[in-house]
Design an enzyme around this catalytic site. Sequence first.
Site, short mmCIF file in Angstrom:
data_model
loop_
_atom_site.label_atom_id
_atom_site.label_comp_id
_atom_site.label_asym_id
_atom_site.label_seq_id
_atom_site.Cartn_x
_atom_site.Cartn_y
_atom_site.Cartn_z
N LYS A 65 17.68 26.58 111.25
CA LYS A 65 17.18 26.57 109.59
C LYS A 65 15.80 27.42 109.46
CE LYS A 65 19.70 22.31 107.91
NZ LYS A 65 19.56 21.07 107.43
N GLN A 109 15.39 16.40 107.93
CA GLN A 109 16.46 16.06 108.41
C GLN A 109 16.89 14.70 108.82
OE1 GLN A 109 17.96 19.24 109.33
NE2 GLN A 109 19.67 18.37 110.06
N ASP A 132 17.98 20.42 99.50
CA ASP A 132 19.38 19.45 100.10
C ASP A 132 20.09 19.28 98.94
OD1 ASP A 132 19.54 20.05 102.58
OD2 ASP A 132 17.60 18.04 103.24
#
Length: 306
Positions: A65, A109, A132
């Site tokens: 990322k 995460q 997300d």
Amino acid sequence: MTLVDSEYFCKTMAIILDGSIAAASIRTEIAEAVKSSVAKGNRPPGLVAILVGEDGASQTYVGAKKTACDEVGFAGDVRRFAADITEAELMAEIEKINVDETIDGLIVQLPLPKHISEEKVTQAILPGKDVDGFHDINMGKLAKGDETGVKPATPYGITLLMKHYGIDASGKHVVVVGRSNIVGRPMSMLLSAAAPYGNATVTLCHSRTKDLASFTRMADILVVALGKPGFVTADMVKEGAVIIDVGTTRVDDASRKSGWRLRGDVDYDAVLDKVSAITPVPKGVGPMTITGLMMNTLEVYKAKFA
Ligand code: GUN
């Protein structure tokens, strides 16, 4: 080549839906949008990834990322915390980022250590920064077909992959296997939405579905997100179907230095001759999750700097 040969050729050549190619092309577009905004004197988009602990796979994902951020010109920042950070300390970090006007997107995460509630953390992220697309507000907007929410990154990335390869879901029968909150359920909502990437007739199958193969065999587009390597066999797919394989499970492979390789939920080699298009694993859906994340961040940013 004779006619018979060319017919044979056309029938057996599946299109490989290469996520790394689609991702590179979309990231070039994102980089151009960032460049032109920065040229006008605006700050670049800011994306923060919070990483707690030392989980190997999470470190790899977050590293990818950060690399993607660097590629497109985002200010990408990885904030690392020890596995023994308290839930309250983590919530305080999220709150700091929520009010930081230079940060457009925040991801935490997963998985998190057991003493921290993933649900509490996910819901603490400001919905407008939840790139997300996990927050209840964004899931709720998706369920209502309200386009002002942030879309779930992996399903959104899959729609971008389909668009890149000219696969139109409209009017098709899509069968989604797996009802997770991250992939299966939001995928079913996106593809059935009254939107350019949607308008499909969607069947959502799961672990309690009776005679699963009778559904998968009806699919014009089959999306599999189960986490069971090689689960979908050739007899379970329709001739000419489009296969989107979201599974990425590490399986033992003594021929590799690492001792493992990634395998999807679909028996790729067995179905290849039967389908019209298929995502490989790796380099299929994987790179598109990050592309979905990047697009979400760009869209949040653009809403502020339009
Ligand atoms: N862990 C595995 N996949 C994901 C993802 O897409 N987002 C976050 N935040 N964590 C993950």
